[in-house]
Design a protein around this motif. Structure first.
Motif, mmCIF file in Angstrom:
data_model
loop_
_atom_site.group_PDB
_atom_site.id
_atom_site.type_symbol
_atom_site.label_atom_id
_atom_site.label_comp_id
_atom_site.label_asym_id
_atom_site.label_seq_id
_atom_site.Cartn_x
_atom_site.Cartn_y
_atom_site.Cartn_z
ATOM 1 N N ARG A 10 -0.637 14.185 34.378
ATOM 2 C CA ARG A 10 0.296 13.132 34.717
ATOM 3 C C ARG A 10 1.670 13.719 35.033
ATOM 4 O O ARG A 10 2.424 13.203 35.801
ATOM 5 N N TYR A 44 -2.905 6.026 41.704
ATOM 6 C CA TYR A 44 -3.109 6.706 40.411
ATOM 7 C C TYR A 44 -4.260 7.696 40.514
ATOM 8 O O TYR A 44 -4.159 8.834 40.038
ATOM 9 N N GLN A 49 -5.525 11.720 38.488
ATOM 10 C CA GLN A 49 -6.840 12.104 37.991
ATOM 11 C C GLN A 49 -7.404 13.340 38.698
ATOM 12 O O GLN A 49 -7.102 13.609 39.858
ATOM 13 N N PHE A 77 -11.451 4.536 27.100
ATOM 14 C CA PHE A 77 -10.232 4.250 27.881
ATOM 15 C C PHE A 77 -10.532 4.524 29.364
ATOM 16 O O PHE A 77 -9.739 5.168 30.059
ATOM 17 N N ASP A 100 -13.301 0.048 28.193
ATOM 18 C CA ASP A 100 -11.867 -0.211 28.363
ATOM 19 C C ASP A 100 -11.593 -1.648 27.936
ATOM 20 O O ASP A 100 -12.438 -2.528 28.089
ATOM 21 N N ILE A 101 -10.389 -1.863 27.426
ATOM 22 C CA ILE A 101 -10.051 -3.184 26.892
ATOM 23 C C ILE A 101 -9.587 -4.152 27.984
ATOM 24 O O ILE A 101 -9.550 -5.363 27.780
ATOM 25 N N HIS A 130 -14.056 -3.735 25.918
ATOM 26 C CA HIS A 130 -14.063 -3.708 24.460
ATOM 27 C C HIS A 130 -12.976 -2.764 23.965
ATOM 28 O O HIS A 130 -12.567 -1.843 24.670
ATOM 29 N N ASP A 131 -12.551 -2.980 22.733
ATOM 30 C CA ASP A 131 -11.649 -2.053 22.053
ATOM 31 C C ASP A 131 -12.458 -0.814 21.641
ATOM 32 O O ASP A 131 -13.500 -0.963 20.990
ATOM 33 N N VAL A 132 -11.993 0.367 22.001
ATOM 34 C CA VAL A 132 -12.753 1.588 21.656
ATOM 35 C C VAL A 132 -12.850 1.777 20.138
ATOM 36 O O VAL A 132 -13.727 2.479 19.658
ATOM 37 N N ASN A 147 -6.516 11.858 29.935
ATOM 38 C CA ASN A 147 -5.138 11.492 30.230
ATOM 39 C C ASN A 147 -4.439 10.935 28.998
ATOM 40 O O ASN A 147 -3.657 9.986 29.092
ATOM 41 N N SER A 149 -5.069 9.216 26.520
ATOM 42 C CA SER A 149 -5.117 7.785 26.208
ATOM 43 C C SER A 149 -5.062 7.532 24.705
ATOM 44 O O SER A 149 -4.518 6.510 24.264
ATOM 45 N N LEU A 152 -2.123 6.493 22.132
ATOM 46 C CA LEU A 152 -1.654 5.141 21.759
ATOM 47 C C LEU A 152 -1.753 4.910 20.248
ATOM 48 O O LEU A 152 -1.090 4.016 19.729
ATOM 49 N N TYR A 242 3.461 3.552 29.572
ATOM 50 C CA TYR A 242 2.725 3.979 28.373
ATOM 51 C C TYR A 242 3.666 4.095 27.185
ATOM 52 O O TYR A 242 4.787 4.590 27.319
HETATM 53 C C1 LIG Z 1 -4.012 6.033 30.734
HETATM 54 S S1 LIG Z 1 -5.271 4.880 31.139
HETATM 55 C C2 LIG Z 1 -6.584 6.030 31.244
HETATM 56 C C3 LIG Z 1 -7.392 5.919 32.487
HETATM 57 C C4 LIG Z 1 -8.397 7.044 32.698
HETATM 58 N N1 LIG Z 1 -9.215 7.269 31.523
HETATM 59 C C5 LIG Z 1 -7.720 8.341 33.091
HETATM 60 O O1 LIG Z 1 -8.145 9.410 32.643
HETATM 61 O O2 LIG Z 1 -6.805 8.339 33.882
HETATM 62 C C6 LIG Z 1 -5.483 4.109 29.578
HETATM 63 C C7 LIG Z 1 -6.525 3.001 29.555
HETATM 64 O O3 LIG Z 1 -6.776 2.674 28.183
HETATM 65 C C8 LIG Z 1 -7.053 1.301 28.098
HETATM 66 N N2 LIG Z 1 -6.899 0.907 26.687
HETATM 67 C C9 LIG Z 1 -5.760 0.792 25.969
HETATM 68 N N3 LIG Z 1 -6.044 0.471 24.685
HETATM 69 C C10 LIG Z 1 -7.391 0.410 24.578
HETATM 70 C C11 LIG Z 1 -8.284 0.145 23.510
HETATM 71 N N4 LIG Z 1 -7.839 -0.105 22.270
HETATM 72 N N5 LIG Z 1 -9.619 0.152 23.752
HETATM 73 C C12 LIG Z 1 -10.075 0.414 25.007
HETATM 74 N N6 LIG Z 1 -9.261 0.674 26.065
HETATM 75 C C13 LIG Z 1 -7.944 0.675 25.857
HETATM 76 C C14 LIG Z 1 -6.103 0.670 29.075
HETATM 77 O O4 LIG Z 1 -6.564 -0.606 29.485
HETATM 78 C C15 LIG Z 1 -6.107 1.711 30.213
HETATM 79 O O5 LIG Z 1 -7.033 1.374 31.211
#
Ligand SMILES: C[S@@+](CC[C@H](N)C(=O)[O-])C[C@H]1O[C@@H](n2cnc3c(N)ncnc32)[C@H](O)[C@@H]1O
Length: 303
Positions: A10, A44, A49, A77, A100-101, A130-132, A147, A149, A152, A242
């Motif tokens: 990024r 993006y 990516q 994610f 992904d949520i 879904h929430d991971v 990336n 993710s 968070l 982010y």
């Molecule tokens: C930075 S993007 C990543 C995209 C891709 N994986 C990449 O490598 O570029 C983060 C993603 O995480 C998802 N996300 C955030 N919180 C989440 C959670 N608790 N469960 C599932 N997905 C989530 C967001 O909707 C978003 O699409």
């Protein structure tokens, strides 16, 4: 879709692109502006990516560790599922689950990435909204989160819980593959601009702007933004935002072990022979990295 051969990042870590003026001029009338007509997910995918390089790394690492190639990948994610689609494309018996949520982002992925797969490939990918942290899926060979993710998660408890969930969703010989970003520049409030030249014959060249807006050294929290700028001087501001905690490699390795993984190994990028400021795209396991001001590496943990 023409990503770089090396690990994309990024921030353009190990790439010193600097600010570049945009080229040309065109009407700024709303509606004609490139910023109003281009799709942020397309931009993006080109700017951030590196899905071929990621799947190359996963295949090679899994093969070295297990003597065979992975067949079932879960991409956490997954966003637009670009990487999961790349995995499905690699071999006719590969399957992928993307989690992904965000429903609209998954829909975009279905319409633009999954739809590009063969009819057989479409049957070998499943996207779950879904929430991971709580999703239940069939045991996978590899779970990946790219990336950064998982940045968070704000507390060690949240991070450990996530890693425990991931571990329990792996086959007995499964691995998790994460990427990580760090270095002295990762804590600075700076903006980095990189010129992107898409190779799809449709998307015009554009500037990708990575802004590390606010870093709080007490909590480790960082707010980052992605903007895109075009030749007609129009700008897509805040295309993505982010809110992260900047985890360090020692913390991540410790928490992976606390979560039950039997190993947590950093794969560090080698240096380009011709340019000591550039990575060479080769990531090898090591306990010793160099004090690069902005690095991206992989972290691999075995169940
Ligand atoms: C930075 S993007 C990543 C995209 C891709 N994986 C990449 O490598 O570029 C983060 C993603 O995480 C998802 N996300 C955030 N919180 C989440 C959670 N608790 N469960 C599932 N997905 C989530 C967001 O909707 C978003 O699409």
């Amino acid at each position: 879709m023409g990503q770089s051969e090396t690990k994309s990042s990024r921030k353009g870590a190990k790439k010193r692109s600097g600010n570049r003026p945009s080229r040309g001029s065109a009407s700024k009338k709303k509606g004609n502006r490139l910023a109003d007509t281009l799709d942020r997910h397309v931009l993006y995918q080109f700017a951030v990516q590196g899905v071929e390089a990621e799947i190359d790394f996963i295949d090679e690492t899994y093969h070295t560790l297990r003597g065979t190639f992975p067949k079932l990948l879960r991409e956490d994610f997954c966003g637009t599922a670009h990487t999961a689609c790349e995995f499905v494309n690699r071999r006719p018996d590969n399957r992928a689950i993307g989690v992904d949520i965000d429903g609209p982002t998954l829909d975009w992925g279905r319409e633009n990435n999954v739809s590009q797969l063969t009819s057989d490939g479409v049957k070998r990918i499943e996207l779950l909204q879904h929430d991971v942290m709580t999703v239940k899926t069939e045991p996978a060979d590899v779970i990946m989160a790219m990336n950064f993710s998982y940045f968070l998660w704000r507390t060690r408890d949240e991070l450990r819980n996530y890693f425990k969930q991931v571990r329990s969703a792996l086959k007995d010989d499964g691995i998790v593959v994460l990427d990580c970003y760090g270095g002295s520049e990762s804590y600075q409030e700076i903006t980095d601009t990189k010129e992107v030249e898409p190779d799809d014959g449709i998307t015009p060249d554009f500037d990708y702007i990575w802004e590390q807006e606010k870093y709080n050294p007490i909590t480790g929290e960082m707010r980052c933004r992605i903007h895109f700028k075009f030749a007609d001087k129009s700008k897509m501001k805040d295309a993505f935002i982010y809110e992260w905690r900047m985890w360090t490699l020692p913390e991540l390795r410790e928490v992976l072990i606390e979560a039950g993984f039997k190993s947590a190994t950093v794969y560090w990028e080698g240096t380009d022979e011709d340019d000591p400021e550039e990575g060479n795209g080769e990531f090898t396991p090591t306990l010793e990295g160099d004090a690069d001001p902005a690095w991206v590496c992989y972290l691999v943990a075995e169940k």
